[in-house]
Write a protein that holds these residues in place. Structure first.
Motif, PDB file in Angstrom:
ATOM      1  N   UNK A 420       0.806  -1.185  -0.070  1.00 42.49           N
ATOM      2  CA  UNK A 420      -0.106  -0.193  -0.140  1.00 42.49           C
ATOM      3  C   UNK A 420       0.750   1.137  -0.103  1.00 42.49           C
ATOM      4  N   UNK A 421       2.003   1.132   0.737  1.00 42.43           N
ATOM      5  CA  UNK A 421       2.868   2.380   0.693  1.00 42.43           C
ATOM      6  C   UNK A 421       3.439   2.722  -0.652  1.00 42.43           C
ATOM      7  N   UNK A 422       3.697   1.544  -1.349  1.00 43.27           N
ATOM      8  CA  UNK A 422       4.082   1.585  -2.667  1.00 43.27           C
ATOM      9  C   UNK A 422       3.361   2.326  -3.668  1.00 43.27           C
ATOM     10  N   UNK A 423       2.022   2.025  -3.587  1.00 43.97           N
ATOM     11  CA  UNK A 423       1.188   2.896  -4.253  1.00 43.97           C
ATOM     12  C   UNK A 423       0.885   4.158  -3.839  1.00 43.97           C
ATOM     13  N   UNK A 424       0.865   4.549  -2.835  1.00 46.57           N
ATOM     14  CA  UNK A 424       0.827   5.887  -2.320  1.00 46.57           C
ATOM     15  C   UNK A 424       2.203   6.690  -2.706  1.00 46.57           C
ATOM     16  N   UNK A 425       3.314   6.213  -2.678  1.00 45.93           N
ATOM     17  CA  UNK A 425       4.625   6.722  -2.988  1.00 45.93           C
ATOM     18  C   UNK A 425       4.491   6.825  -4.602  1.00 45.93           C
ATOM     19  N   UNK A 426       3.866   6.128  -5.454  1.00 47.20           N
ATOM     20  CA  UNK A 426       3.856   6.200  -6.917  1.00 47.20           C
ATOM     21  C   UNK A 426       2.626   7.551  -7.017  1.00 47.20           C
ATOM     22  N   UNK A 427       1.726   7.663  -6.369  1.00 45.41           N
ATOM     23  CA  UNK A 427       0.695   8.759  -6.527  1.00 45.41           C
ATOM     24  C   UNK A 427       1.307   9.855  -6.084  1.00 45.41           C
ATOM     25  N   UNK A 428       2.005  10.021  -4.953  1.00 39.51           N
ATOM     26  CA  UNK A 428       2.696  11.337  -4.483  1.00 39.51           C
ATOM     27  C   UNK A 428       3.649  11.920  -5.666  1.00 39.51           C
ATOM     28  N   UNK A 429       4.476  10.963  -6.314  1.00 36.17           N
ATOM     29  CA  UNK A 429       5.256  11.151  -7.031  1.00 36.17           C
ATOM     30  C   UNK A 429       4.500  11.873  -8.593  1.00 36.17           C
ATOM     31  N   UNK A 430       3.492  11.272  -8.687  1.00 39.70           N
ATOM     32  CA  UNK A 430       2.881  11.616  -9.930  1.00 39.70           C
ATOM     33  C   UNK A 430       2.228  13.034  -9.964  1.00 39.70           C
ATOM     34  N   UNK A 431       1.764  13.457  -8.627  1.00 45.10           N
ATOM     35  CA  UNK A 431       1.378  15.033  -8.484  1.00 45.10           C
ATOM     36  C   UNK A 431       2.422  16.106  -8.587  1.00 45.10           C
ATOM     37  N   UNK A 432       3.804  15.425  -8.449  1.00 43.89           N
ATOM     38  CA  UNK A 432       4.840  16.455  -8.638  1.00 43.89           C
ATOM     39  C   UNK A 432       5.166  16.240  -9.954  1.00 43.89           C
ATOM     40  N   UNK A 433       6.528  17.325 -10.077  1.00 42.90           N
ATOM     41  CA  UNK A 433       7.160  17.267 -11.461  1.00 42.90           C
ATOM     42  C   UNK A 433       8.321  16.547 -11.391  1.00 42.90           C
ATOM     43  N   UNK A 434       8.802  15.931 -10.447  1.00 47.54           N
ATOM     44  CA  UNK A 434      10.112  15.144 -10.384  1.00 47.54           C
ATOM     45  C   UNK A 434      10.998  15.815  -9.728  1.00 47.54           C
ATOM     46  N   UNK A 435      10.759  17.181  -9.219  1.00 48.40           N
ATOM     47  CA  UNK A 435      11.640  17.747  -8.459  1.00 48.40           C
ATOM     48  C   UNK A 435      11.436  17.580  -7.273  1.00 48.40           C
TER      49      UNK A 435
END
Length: 473
Positions: A420-435
């Motif tokens: 579940x943590x991995x899914x949340x990490x991916x979603x957090x990254x997707x709302x950012x621009x990679x910076x």
């Protein structure tokens, strides 16, 4: 030094890649060495010795069984898991070992398989020594092997050569590949320079080493085994896991509950998908605890995370209307991306719980799954790197403290939480621009340093943490 996707994902049996798969491979490799030396026919006795972490939790992890199976000629990828225990029981009861599956020699379990509870070999916490004797008691050959994580096995000489090669690469750079990378920054740079995804960088490197179609076929076979593993875990009828802790299986019961709720619940319960992710991870790791067929991903102790997140993609991202071609492409992209991230941990830190604690197993797998999910959801290489960093950053310092030396408590539930943590990490990254402030390379370096500082009792020895604070009954 070049690593393949198939080095990070391999088919074996539970409960541990380092403590079960590795010793079985080492013992089988020892018999091959005897054959090559022409001394197999002269062997009258073989002695196996386990050291360090292998001895501390060897019985709970089946390390003793694995050595016997390997010496008997069995391979972790092809052995029938249901046949493993009967083979070992017969060897012990009959006091006979079918060496390399070719000839029988006497076998005395207490005398010929020794666990040195307080001794270690110098190269790695997971050390073992195998010695063959002739009829007069003379030593024919003796070899030290190290199980260095994820089922990887090396001799003492190979371990030193690998260290020398790592030092050489640090001075002069990696051997040429189409897209060489040793760090996360180099991986992202390769993507940006060549306009490729991380998965395509891995494909190009795989193609340079051999037949890409064969690698892809094997990766899809690995996905088939992951699915089979989940299915088996959902339909097990034994209510209690083996090993003596009397841990109850949860996957079959949770599966029945979710089926009873029905598909209508999907639109009502906002956590419906996460219930299934928990289920997928529990199913895999309960299979692992039952000595079932498993995919190291990148280890057995963390084997549920990547399959759980990939099942999430298959069921909830692609859904029932996706074509087989689309599913195939997504699975390959996911696992190639996960492998690229796993290579960074293997090269620059460790995936061995005995070496760096569970941050090297569950932490690495969480990071790999987070990055892979981000990629198949459309993330850029920078966002993927960010997702992988988030996945490991919040597992830093995670100890390996299995109760009773069994890969059950806290391991099974820990895989569900990390999925579940991995899914949340991916979603957090997707709302950012990679910076982001902390890079994946910095997090991997921190994991390595934290593992070096961690007391040995918190690194797969069952001498600290939950292992000594939970009553084994």
């Amino acid at each position: 030094m070049a690593l393949s996707t198939l080095d990070l994902f391999s088919i074996g049996i539970g409960p541990s890649s380092s403590h079960t798969v590795g010793p079985m491979r080492a013992a089988r490799r020892f018999t091959h060495a005897l054959e090559q030396e022409g001394t197999l026919e002269a062997v009258a006795r073989v002695k196996g010795e386990l050291f360090g972490s292998l001895s501390a939790t060897g019985v709970g992890h089946g390390s003793d069984m694995a050595l016997i199976l390997g010496l008997a000629g069995h391979d972790p990828e092809t052995i029938d898991p249901e046949a493993a225990a009967p083979v070992v029981s017969a060897c012990v009861a009959d006091r006979v070992l079918p060496l390399a599956g070719m000839r029988e020699i006497p076998f005395d379990r207490p005398k010929d398989l020794i666990l040195h509870m307080r001794r270690s070999l110098p190269g790695h916490p997971n050390g073992m020594r195998l010695t063959a004797f002739d009829a007069d008691g003379g030593v024919l050959t003796t070899r030290d092997y190290y199980s260095v994580g994820g089922g990887f096995v090396v001799t003492a000489e190979e371990l030193e050569a690998e260290l020398d090669q790592t030092r050489e690469i640090a001075r002069h750079g990696e051997e040429p590949e189409p897209h060489p990378f040793s760090t996360g920054a180099e991986l992202v740079a390769q993507c940006e320079i060549h306009g490729k995804s991380i998965a395509d960088v891995m494909r190009a490197n795989e193609a340079a080493r051999g037949d890409l179609a064969e690698v892809e076929a094997k990766v899809l076979e690995i996905w088939d085994v992951m699915q089979e593993c989940v299915h088996n875990g959902l339909h097990r009828t034994e209510p209690i896991l083996p090993g003596g802790l009397k841990v109850k299986r949860r996957a079959p019961g949770l599966y029945a509950q979710l089926q009873q709720k029905g598909v209508d619940e999907e639109g009502k319960d906002p956590m419906w998908a996460m219930e299934w992710v928990n289920l997928f991870a529990l199913a895999v790791n309960e299979e692992n605890a039952s000595f079932g067929r498993i995919v190291t991903a990148p280890t057995n102790g963390a084997a549920g995370i990547i399959p759980a997140v990939l099942h999430y993609v298959d069921r909830f991202v692609l859904g029932p209307d996706a074509s087989e071609q689309q599913r195939r492409a997504t699975v390959l992209d996911f696992l190639f991306t996960a492998a690229a991230i796993g290579i960074l941990y293997k090269r620059n830190a460790s995936i061995s719980g005995a070496e760096v604690g569970c941050q090297g197993e569950v932490g690495s797998a969480c990071s790999m799954a987070a990055g892979a999910l981000c990629a198949v959801l459309g993330g850029t290489p920078l966002q993927v790197e960010n997702a992988a960093e988030i996945g490991i950053e919040h597992n830093l310092g995670l100890t390996c403290d299995p109760v009773g030396g069994l890969v059950q408590v806290p391991c099974i539930e820990r895989n569900a939480i990390a999925s579940v943590k991995a899914i949340n990490a991916a979603r957090l990254a997707l709302v950012g621009d990679g910076d982001h402030r902390v890079t994946l390379d910095q997090a991997i370096q921190t994991m390595r340093e934290t593992g070096a500082d961690m007391k040995s009792k918190y690194k797969e020895t069952s001498r600290g943490g939950l292992a000594v604070n939970v009553i084994e009954c």
